[in-house]
Design an enzyme around this catalytic site. Structure first.
Site, PDB file in Angstrom:
ATOM      1  N   GLU A 178     -40.478  78.363  17.297  1.00 34.87           N
ATOM      2  CA  GLU A 178     -41.451  79.484  17.511  1.00 34.87           C
ATOM      3  C   GLU A 178     -41.589  80.137  16.362  1.00 34.87           C
ATOM      4  O   GLU A 178     -40.614  80.682  15.685  1.00 34.87           O
ATOM      5  CB  GLU A 178     -40.958  80.686  18.796  1.00 34.87           C
ATOM      6  CG  GLU A 178     -42.113  81.254  19.020  1.00 34.87           C
ATOM      7  CD  GLU A 178     -41.727  81.939  20.357  1.00 34.87           C
ATOM      8  OE1 GLU A 178     -42.512  81.717  21.513  1.00 34.87           O
ATOM      9  OE2 GLU A 178     -40.959  83.071  20.338  1.00 34.87           O
ATOM     10  N   ASP A 228     -35.863  78.962  20.212  1.00 36.44           N
ATOM     11  CA  ASP A 228     -36.281  80.311  20.270  1.00 36.44           C
ATOM     12  C   ASP A 228     -35.360  81.182  19.464  1.00 36.44           C
ATOM     13  O   ASP A 228     -34.412  81.587  19.832  1.00 36.44           O
ATOM     14  CB  ASP A 228     -36.511  80.810  21.751  1.00 36.44           C
ATOM     15  CG  ASP A 228     -37.155  82.098  21.706  1.00 36.44           C
ATOM     16  OD1 ASP A 228     -37.896  82.635  20.960  1.00 36.44           O
ATOM     17  OD2 ASP A 228     -36.689  82.807  22.905  1.00 36.44           O
ATOM     18  N   ASP A 274     -34.135  83.284  27.234  1.00 36.68           N
ATOM     19  CA  ASP A 274     -34.343  82.517  25.664  1.00 36.68           C
ATOM     20  C   ASP A 274     -34.123  80.980  25.780  1.00 36.68           C
ATOM     21  O   ASP A 274     -34.753  80.418  25.168  1.00 36.68           O
ATOM     22  CB  ASP A 274     -33.171  83.194  24.867  1.00 36.68           C
ATOM     23  CG  ASP A 274     -33.330  84.843  24.653  1.00 36.68           C
ATOM     24  OD1 ASP A 274     -34.494  85.146  24.329  1.00 36.68           O
ATOM     25  OD2 ASP A 274     -32.189  85.498  24.960  1.00 36.68           O
TER      26      ASP A 274
END
Length: 162
Positions: free
Chosen positions: A66, A7, A138
Site C-alpha cells: 500500500e 500493509d 492490518d
C-alpha cells in the site's frame, strides 16, 4: 501465482498471502509483524527480519504494497515511510515484482467504494476468501492489497491478450 500483500506500519506491519488460479482466490496465510525495541533502527530491523521470514516461509511470486498517505503529523508520515521502505525492500531482495496501490484503490477494488472502513474491508476479504481467520485489521488490509493486485494482474493479462 502466489501474491503477497503488505500493509506497512511501524508498530504493526500486516501481511497476507493468497494463491490465484484464474479467477479463483485461495487464502494461504496472514499475520502481523510487530516491531520490537524502542530505537527506530532496531524497530525497522525487527520488521525486516520478520518479513524476511514470511517470504522464506511462503515463497510468493509477486508482491503488492500500500502507498503511504500524507497526514497532519509529518514525523508520523516519515516513520510510516521508513516502514514502507522495509515493505518494499524485502520483496525486492527476493527478486519479486512489486505493485503499489493507493488505499482508496484497494478499497474500491475489494469493497466497491473508495472510502470503506476497516470492518467493511475485513467483511469483503472474508467473503472472497471463505474460511479465512484474520490475524487482525492490518492482516485483513494486507489480504485486501493482495486481492487488489491479483485483480489488476488479471485485468492486465486480459488487455495483453486482446
Amino acid at each position: 501465482m502466489r501474491v503477497l500483500g503488505i500493509d506497512p506500519g511501524l508498530r504493526n506491519l500486516g501481511w497476507g498471502v493468497i494463491e490465484v488460479d484464474g479467477s479463483r482466490l485461495r487464502h494461504v496465510g496472514n499475520g502481523i509483524c510487530h516491531s520490537v525495541g524502542t530505537e527506530l533502527a532496531t524497530r525497522l530491523l525487527s520488521l525486516h527480519e520478520q518479513l524476511t521470514e514470511v517470504l522464506q516461509r511462503f515463497s510468493p511470486d509477486i508482491a503488492a504494497v500500500e502507498k503511504t498517505f500524507v497526514n497532519k503529523d509529518a514525523v508520523g508520515t516519515l516513520k510510516l515511510g521508513q516502514a514502507r521502505g522495509i515493505a518494499l525492500l524485502v520483496p525486492a531482495q527476493f527478486g519479486l515484482e512489486i505493485g503499489e496501490y493507493a488505499p482508496n484503490s484497494v478499497k474500491k477494488t475489494v469493497v466497491g467504494v473508495g472510502h470503506a472502513d476497516k470492518n467493511q474491508i475485513a467483511h469483503m476479504v472474508k467473503m472472497q476468501l471463505p474460511g479465512v481467520q484474520l490475524a487482525g485489521p492490518d492482516a485483513a488490509d494486507a489480504l485486501a492489497i493482495a486481492i487488489c493486485h491479483a485483480h489488476h494482474q488479471s485485468h492486465n493479462r486480459m488487455k495483453v491478450r486482446a
